[in-house]
Design an enzyme around this catalytic site. Structure first.
Site, PDB file in Angstrom:
ATOM      1  N   ARG A 219      11.779  -5.631  -5.704  1.00  0.00           N
ATOM      2  CA  ARG A 219      10.326  -4.899  -6.216  1.00  0.00           C
ATOM      3  C   ARG A 219      10.607  -4.872  -7.820  1.00  0.00           C
ATOM      4  NH1 ARG A 219       8.437  -5.062  -1.964  1.00  0.00           N
ATOM      5  NH2 ARG A 219       8.858  -3.546  -0.169  1.00  0.00           N
TER       6      ARG A 219
ATOM      7  N   PRO B  83       0.876  -1.144   0.126  1.00  0.00           N
ATOM      8  CA  PRO B  83      -0.101   0.043   0.047  1.00  0.00           C
ATOM      9  C   PRO B  83       0.890   1.220  -0.032  1.00  0.00           C
ATOM     10  CG  PRO B  83       0.132  -0.957   2.132  1.00  0.00           C
ATOM     11  CD  PRO B  83       0.902  -2.072   1.394  1.00  0.00           C
ATOM     12  N   GLU B  84       0.342   2.125  -0.540  1.00  0.00           N
ATOM     13  CA  GLU B  84       0.877   3.675  -0.503  1.00  0.00           C
ATOM     14  C   GLU B  84       0.452   4.282   0.817  1.00  0.00           C
ATOM     15  OE1 GLU B  84       3.235   4.336  -3.078  1.00  0.00           O
ATOM     16  OE2 GLU B  84       2.865   2.489  -4.120  1.00  0.00           O
TER      17      GLU B  84
ATOM     18  N   LYS C  98       2.551   4.254   6.716  1.00  0.00           N
ATOM     19  CA  LYS C  98       1.671   3.147   6.219  1.00  0.00           C
ATOM     20  C   LYS C  98       1.190   2.267   7.625  1.00  0.00           C
ATOM     21  CE  LYS C  98       4.856   2.208   2.662  1.00  0.00           C
ATOM     22  NZ  LYS C  98       5.257   1.165   1.732  1.00  0.00           N
TER      23      LYS C  98
END
Ligand code: ZN
Length: 277
Positions: A250, A2-3, A51
């Protein structure tokens, strides 16, 4: 992953359901807190920090949760069917007269004293969506290790809190450098930090992490998730490669024409791998 803007919206939803009212039922389905008796307590507030989500309860308690890769908080009105996943994926249930918040697949569910919150979130850098956002301190932290690759430094929540992989890639594009460019070589790092704040702020009330200003599906990003498709600016095919060391690696995306700087041996992937993280 999530951002920060997604977490901000999750906090807003939780606040609507929980804040300012009493818990009518509460169930933490993690071994450490399975017997915690929280029903009857008032929910004071739900605060996002980067976050992380901090649900503060009467009596000096805080429920600390983190969504990591695919955790979610869903909220339901009384009587509404829960639809966030199978029951065994539920880690937390908080109910009030307004509705029920159900935490699915949360990798972090931790009950701590509110006075000890710093233990959970004290390591975070300035919060991009926080009222106490401090761009000067964020910039200082970001540049503390000049040789560090840009995307990696942006993803490190100790530098600035709230950036996930979408923004790490898109900010690299907007800065005109590859995600592997050492942060010390940025021409205008202050502008990049300012942009990070602008983007998260612009998206904090809408889904999609839009970085192009165009909310249409397929037009929301410059390079992220667009491997093998033309760069919206120059038409060159967007490339993709893994960045970082497993399991922390990533997928990176970049335009070899618009973005200067180091890059690994690249491949232009077809639509099959587009959007993979
Ligand atoms: Zn381009």
């Amino acid at each position: 992953m999530p951002e920060g803007d997604s977490v901000y919206r999750a906090a807003a939803r939780l606040r609507d359901t929980l804040a300012g009212v009493q818990l009518t039922a509460a169930d933490l389905r993690v071994p450490a807190h399975a017997t915690a008796a929280l029903a009857g307590r008032w929910v004071l507030e739900v605060a996002p920090r980067g976050k992380h989500l901090l649900t503060r309860l009467e009596g000096g308690l805080t429920l600390h949760t983190h969504l990591r890769m695919d955790g979610r908080w869903e909220t339901y009105r009384p009587g509404e069917r829960w639809a966030g996943g199978p029951a065994w994926q539920i880690r937390a249930v908080l109910a009030t007269e307004r509705g029920t918040a159900v935490g699915y697949r949360l990798p972090v569910v931790e009950l701590l004293r509110t006075a000890d919150e710093e233990r959970a979130v004290g390591h975070l850098g300035p919060d991009l969506l926080g009222a106490d956002w401090d761009p000067v301190e964020a910039l200082r932290r970001l540049l503390a290790h000049p040789a560090r690759p840009l995307a990696e430094a942006l993803l490190d929540q100790r530098n600035l809190a709230g950036i996930g992989n979408v923004y790490a890639n898109e900010l690299s594009y907007l800065a005109g450098v590859t995600p592997w460019t050492p942060v010390g070589e940025l021409r205008d790092p202050g502008r990049l930090v300012g942009r990070a704040r602008e983007l998260l702020d612009a998206n904090k009330l809408r889904p999609g992490h839009v970085t192009t200003g165009d909310t249409r599906r397929g037009h929301q990003h410059w390079v992220y998730g667009r491997a093998g498709r033309p760069c919206p600016r120059c038409g060159t095919l967007v490339l993709t490669a893994r960045q970082g060391t497993p399991p922390q690696d990533r997928v990176a995306y970049w335009c070899p024409y618009c973005q200067r700087g180091p890059a690994p041996e690249a491949r232009s992937a077809g639509p099959r791998t587009a959007g993979r993280r």
